[in-house]
Design an enzyme around this catalytic site. Structure first.
Site, PDB file in Angstrom:
ATOM      1  N   SER A   9       7.140   4.954   9.842  1.00 23.50           N
ATOM      2  CA  SER A   9       7.465   3.339   9.016  1.00 23.50           C
ATOM      3  C   SER A   9       6.106   2.719   9.000  1.00 23.50           C
ATOM      4  O   SER A   9       4.477   3.579   9.275  1.00 23.50           O
ATOM      5  CB  SER A   9       8.113   2.265   9.448  1.00 23.50           C
ATOM      6  OG  SER A   9       7.229   1.762  10.483  1.00 23.50           O
ATOM      7  N   LYS A  10       5.867   1.797   8.216  1.00 23.99           N
ATOM      8  CA  LYS A  10       4.665   1.419   7.604  1.00 23.99           C
ATOM      9  C   LYS A  10       3.903   0.715   8.848  1.00 23.99           C
ATOM     10  O   LYS A  10       2.317   0.734   9.022  1.00 23.99           O
ATOM     11  CB  LYS A  10       4.581   0.660   6.684  1.00 23.99           C
ATOM     12  CG  LYS A  10       5.148   0.859   4.735  1.00 23.99           C
ATOM     13  CD  LYS A  10       4.732   0.686   3.761  1.00 23.99           C
ATOM     14  CE  LYS A  10       4.773   0.605   2.916  1.00 23.99           C
ATOM     15  NZ  LYS A  10       4.665   0.204   1.346  1.00 23.99           N
ATOM     16  N   ARG A  11       4.931  -0.224   9.559  1.00 24.34           N
ATOM     17  CA  ARG A  11       5.102  -0.616  10.700  1.00 24.34           C
ATOM     18  C   ARG A  11       3.434   0.345  12.059  1.00 24.34           C
ATOM     19  O   ARG A  11       3.247   0.097  12.612  1.00 24.34           O
ATOM     20  CB  ARG A  11       5.727  -1.147  11.529  1.00 24.34           C
ATOM     21  CG  ARG A  11       5.948  -2.374  10.508  1.00 24.34           C
ATOM     22  CD  ARG A  11       5.448  -3.973  11.258  1.00 24.34           C
ATOM     23  NE  ARG A  11       5.270  -4.627   9.998  1.00 24.34           N
ATOM     24  CZ  ARG A  11       4.220  -5.240   9.657  1.00 24.34           C
ATOM     25  NH1 ARG A  11       3.258  -4.977  10.371  1.00 24.34           N
ATOM     26  NH2 ARG A  11       3.935  -6.155   8.855  1.00 24.34           N
ATOM     27  N   PRO A  33       1.118  -1.059  -0.303  1.00 28.00           N
ATOM     28  CA  PRO A  33      -0.059  -0.495   0.030  1.00 28.00           C
ATOM     29  C   PRO A  33       0.804   1.534  -0.403  1.00 28.00           C
ATOM     30  O   PRO A  33       1.948   1.112   0.221  1.00 28.00           O
ATOM     31  CB  PRO A  33      -1.264   0.215   1.271  1.00 28.00           C
ATOM     32  CG  PRO A  33       0.203  -1.301   1.932  1.00 28.00           C
ATOM     33  CD  PRO A  33       1.006  -1.978   0.962  1.00 28.00           C
TER      34      PRO A  33
END
Ligand code: GLU
Length: 505
Positions: free
Chosen positions: A261-263, A15
């Site tokens: 970050s994505k996390r 994504p």
């Protein structure tokens, strides 16, 4: 300035992170500000990282954000195809050209061999780098005789093509945001340009496409700054004029410690993706701004100000105003810290700007979808008008207005303790009679009648209003009592007072 042509060039490996959306946004703003073109190019040369659904997700996300493309796989254009995998046959000639000119070479080292060199270096606490020094001892067209190389290629031995990084050469570059930059090539390695699977790497495809698509400005995240010297050298090797570069600052975690970050998102309690994303492999769900109730305009407004400022105090900008105001002069070099509260504040401001009709329509839909309540449109519009200024999101309206749709069944303990006095039952019985007798049940008239009654009987505003609020709302919150009364109506009000008296005594 020559014709402005910029591109957003995502790799469909998952994504689109909000940092990516910001990159797309700044490209868009810059293009539109300068009467240029905005291009969407899908960089999918790394087949091992392909994630199904990612390209569609990227397209949908940017569409939701109002970022429009002048050229893309979908809208077409003169410089297509706009997906690198569809351009595959195009790249080999450029790789060949670099070899012919002596800027690149064939490398036959297998993945296993390279792994072995890495492990050996690691054992000595060193890092293996394929560079001017090590290439002299490795298996490549610089160490193997030409006839042998030709034979290996004809025999179908797999090879990659690597850039022959010049030794001890000072690459001088200019970045619009960062200014002049110098890098010595001794710090760089011989990057792979063309892979054994017949695909170019990011570096080669990116440069070739930027050139063929006549890109004037490369606007991208700071994480690509280390690739800039190689890219500049590639332009020189081809003898092409390089575009201008602008590397945007990183988006940082709310505490400023490191890249967002994505996390981080769902871990820290806010979305990092524009739309909800369901991982096709693990089924893991990541929340999105859209699904969390954000308006795309508020989301974009917030993002625009992460790394850029207008140089004035103005904070609320429509897309048109952003286009008008945008320039790289006011882009920051240092990372921009993400701020969750500010993000909500933006949504609140956009909600404030909407009229009650618009918010009411949204709430009407929410009520039906989330609560299964089919309410009257005009009624919901009135409710929205009373409470919309108190919330950040449409979904928060419920907490401020549930009592317009259902009678309280419980009574907030703290409020009861504090506000339900010995004479409250008596006051409520009298208030009920009074309310029952009001003919003109408009908020204005109700307020007048209640006030006159309270003052002439010296009952005290607090005791009566607090008691009524408990009866009507079940808690100590909500808009003015007379407004609640008008909307729920006389009959319902009387019922609620009876019920309240029954429960609280
Ligand atoms: N494909 C690269 C990415 O995923 C593009 C970087 C660039 O804009 O050069 O971000």
């Amino acid at each position: 300035m020559k014709e402005v042509r910029v591109r957003f060039a995502p790799s469909p490996t998952g994504p689109l992170h909000i940092g990516g959306v910001r990159t797309a946004l700044y490209n868009y703003l810059f293009a539109k500000k300068n009467g240029g073109k905005m291009i969407l190019r899908i960089e999918d040369t790394d087949q091992t990282r392909f994630v199904p659904g990612a390209e569609e997700y990227i397209v949908k996300s940017l569409d939701w954000c109002g970022i429009k493309f002048d050229e893309s796989d979908i809208v077409g254009g003169e410089y297509g195809p706009y997906r690198q995998s569809d351009r595959k046959p195009l790249y080999k000639q450029y790789s060949d050209e670099l070899i012919e000119k002596g800027f690149a070479y064939y490398a036959f080292d297998t993945a296993e061999e390279l792994d072995k060199y890495r492990a050996e270096a690691e054992a000595e606490k060193k890092t293996f780098i394929y560079n001017a020094e090590s290439r002299k001892t490795l298996r490549n067209s610089l160490t193997i005789a030409a006839e042998e190389v030709e034979k290996m290629i004809n025999d179908g031995i797999p090879y990659t093509v690597r850039f022959k990084m010049p030794e001890n050469y000072e690459v001088r570059m200019h970045d619009i945001i960062r200014g002049d930059i110098k890098v010595n090539t001794n710090t760089l390695d011989d990057k792979v340009l063309f892979k054994s699977d017949g695909m170019p790497t990011y570096h080669l495809a990116n440069i070739v496409d930027d050139h063929l698509m006549k890109i004037s400005h490369v606007i991208r995240g700071e994480e690509w700054l280390p690739s800039m010297p190689l890219h500049v050298l590639l332009y020189q090797a081809f003898g092409w004029e390089a575009p201008e570069f602008a590397h945007l600052p990183l988006l940082l975690k709310p505490d400023g410690n490191g890249k967002l970050s994505k996390r981080d998102g769902d871990r820290l309690g806010f979305p990092v993706f524009p739309l909800r994303w369901v991982d096709p492999k693990s089924g893991e769900v990541s929340s999105g701004y859209r699904e969390s109730g954000y308006y795309s305009e508020a989301f974009i407004n917030m993002l625009a100000l992460l790394g850029w400022n207008p140089g004035t105090e103005q904070e609320i900008f429509s897309m048109e105003e952003l286009i008008e105001a945008f320039s790289f002069e006011h882009c920051t070099k240092s990372g921009a810290r993400f701020n969750v509260d500010k993000t909500k504040w933006f949504n609140h401001e956009y909600l404030l700007k909407k009229d009650k009709e618009e918010v009411g329509e949204e709430y009407l839909q929410w009520l039906e979808e989330e609560k299964g309540i089919k309410a009257d449109r005009d009624y919901v519009v009135k409710v929205a008008g009373l409470v919309k200024d108190r919330v950040n999101f449409v979904k928060e309206l419920w907490d401020q207005s549930f009592f317009f749709f259902e009678a309280p069944t419980t009574y907030d303990e703290v409020t009861v303790k504090k506000r339900w006095k010995e004479n409250s039952p008596e006051l409520m019985r009298m208030a009920k009679e009074l309310i029952n007798g009001i003919e003109d049940f408009s908020a204005e008239n109700i307020e007048k009648v209640l006030n006159d009654w309270i003052t002439s009987n010296e009952l005290g505003m607090g005791p009566v209003m607090n008691g009524l609020r408990l009866m009507l709302v079940g808690a100590g919150k909500g808009p003015h009592i007379h407004e609640i009364l008008e909307l729920i109506g006389k009959e319902e009000a009387v019922k609620r007072i009876d019920k309240g008296l029954e429960v609280l005594g």
